[in-house]
Design a protein around this motif. Structure first.
Motif, PDB file in Angstrom:
ATOM      1  N   ARG A 211      -7.530   8.363 -12.384  1.00 45.47           N
ATOM      2  CA  ARG A 211      -6.928   7.129 -12.880  1.00 45.47           C
ATOM      3  C   ARG A 211      -5.403   7.146 -12.768  1.00 45.47           C
ATOM      4  N   ASP A 212      -4.760   8.146 -13.310  1.00 48.44           N
ATOM      5  CA  ASP A 212      -3.294   8.178 -13.315  1.00 48.44           C
ATOM      6  C   ASP A 212      -2.731   8.289 -11.903  1.00 48.44           C
ATOM      7  N   LEU A 215      -3.129   4.792 -10.266  1.00 50.70           N
ATOM      8  CA  LEU A 215      -2.219   3.806 -10.835  1.00 50.70           C
ATOM      9  C   LEU A 215      -0.789   4.023 -10.362  1.00 50.70           C
ATOM     10  N   ASN A 216      -0.416   5.265 -10.156  1.00 51.22           N
ATOM     11  CA  ASN A 216       0.927   5.561  -9.634  1.00 51.22           C
ATOM     12  C   ASN A 216       1.086   5.116  -8.187  1.00 51.22           C
ATOM     13  N   PRO A 219       1.347  -0.491  -6.582  1.00 55.43           N
ATOM     14  CA  PRO A 219       2.558  -1.160  -7.067  1.00 55.43           C
ATOM     15  C   PRO A 219       2.316  -2.140  -8.202  1.00 55.43           C
ATOM     16  N   ALA A 220       1.173  -2.811  -8.200  1.00 60.54           N
ATOM     17  CA  ALA A 220       0.878  -3.772  -9.268  1.00 60.54           C
ATOM     18  C   ALA A 220       0.629  -3.083 -10.605  1.00 60.54           C
ATOM     19  N   GLY A 221       0.368  -1.781 -10.581  1.00 59.80           N
ATOM     20  CA  GLY A 221       0.197  -1.028 -11.810  1.00 59.80           C
ATOM     21  C   GLY A 221      -1.131  -1.223 -12.509  1.00 59.80           C
ATOM     22  N   ARG A 222      -2.123  -1.769 -11.801  1.00 63.88           N
ATOM     23  CA  ARG A 222      -3.440  -1.963 -12.404  1.00 63.88           C
ATOM     24  C   ARG A 222      -4.511  -1.957 -11.332  1.00 63.88           C
ATOM     25  N   GLY A 253      -3.452  -4.830  -4.744  1.00 66.73           N
ATOM     26  CA  GLY A 253      -2.347  -4.579  -5.643  1.00 66.73           C
ATOM     27  C   GLY A 253      -1.141  -3.954  -4.985  1.00 66.73           C
ATOM     28  N   TRP A 255      -1.379  -1.498  -2.562  1.00 67.44           N
ATOM     29  CA  TRP A 255      -1.649  -0.104  -2.167  1.00 67.44           C
ATOM     30  C   TRP A 255      -1.166   0.195  -0.755  1.00 67.44           C
ATOM     31  N   HIS A 258       2.694   0.407  -0.120  1.00 67.14           N
ATOM     32  CA  HIS A 258       3.454   1.305  -0.997  1.00 67.14           C
ATOM     33  C   HIS A 258       4.054   2.456  -0.182  1.00 67.14           C
TER      34      HIS A 258
END
Length: 258
Positions: A211-212, A215-216, A219-222, A253, A255, A258
């Motif tokens: 998960r972490d 999420l990193n 860019p959208a953070g979700r 999001g 990805w 990024h």
């Protein structure tokens, strides 16, 4: 056509493979909400029947549940034939059914490689081929293939160690482009959606473990939610995309940038 009518799907018939749950069901709901009748096809008929009843009641469209294993050519042929028998036409195919298998690339079992490619890539091609035969006679149709962010980039082992899945989705992207060129003269639009990470039944275990990390990288953070694919599939299924061919619409999001 008025702008507000560009997305209307009344009178259209759509097949959604793998449509009984997850992303497939989300996209099926979106098409139904805009007026399309549906065939929901997946391996487990009971799940298809449940989803069909829910969608029909919610949106007031006709929904036919069918058992279909897309690794079996005869199942796909029967699915398309049944669609034509019930509705008399096929306007939209969403090639969503898919599987994955995780193992390190250096030790990846050949049998699992073949299984993943048979479902994700070969199944999508056979379904598109059969849909083409119907759509060509109608002079129009929309084929939407489900790719993935993993089909666009390589992935370190700690991100996603599933080489067959990644390869199959890369294949989907170029299958989409090639069929788009070949079938555009028949009025058939072939495009793809490239989802990022959505917490569905197929991805939830990987998301739980990483998960972490994920999420990193988003860019959208979700992660994606139940609404995020709906606009994309309606756009590519409707008249709004009539001049769009061979495109891969990322819903990730951010990805891949990024």
């Amino acid at each position: 056509m008025k702008k507000k009518d560009l997305f209307r799907l009344e009178g259209k018939t759509a097949i959604v493979t793998g449509g009984s749950q997850g992303l497939g069901k989300q996209m099926a709901c979106a098409l139904a909400e805009y007026g399309a009748n549906l065939v929901i096809a997946a391996r487990k008929l009971e799940r298809c029947e449940k989803a069909a009843a829910e969608i029909s009641e919610m949106y007031g469209v006709k929904v036919v549940p069918l058992a279909c294993d897309v690794s079996r050519e005869e199942d796909i042929v029967a699915m398309v034939n049944r669609t034509r028998e019930v509705f008399g036409r096929l306007d939209i195919l969403v090639n969503n059914a898919g599987v994955t298998w995780g193992a390190t690339a250096g030790e990846y079992p050949a049998a699992k490689w073949r299984q993943v490619l048979d479902v994700n890539l070969t199944g999508s091609f056979i379904a598109a081929r059969e849909a083409f035969q119907v759509m060509k006679g109608q002079g129009a149709g929309k084929i939407i293939n489900l790719a993935s962010v993993m089909g666009k980039v390589g992935a370190k082992e700690e991100v996603m160690d599933a080489v067959a899945y990644n390869a199959s989705k890369g294949g989907i992207i170029n299958l989409t482009r090639d069929l788009a060129v070949k079938w555009a003269p028949y009025g058939i639009n072939v495009n793809a959606i490239s989802p990022g990470w959505f917490p569905t039944h197929m991805a939830e275990k990987v998301i739980e473990m990483r998960r972490d990390l994920f999420l990193n990288m988003i860019p959208a953070g979700r992660f994606g939610n139940e609404e995020d694919l709906k606009g994309a599939v309606v756009y590519l299924a409707s008249g709004a995309s009539d001049y769009v061919y061979g495109q891969v619409l990322s819903v990730d999001g951010g990805w891949c940038i990024h």
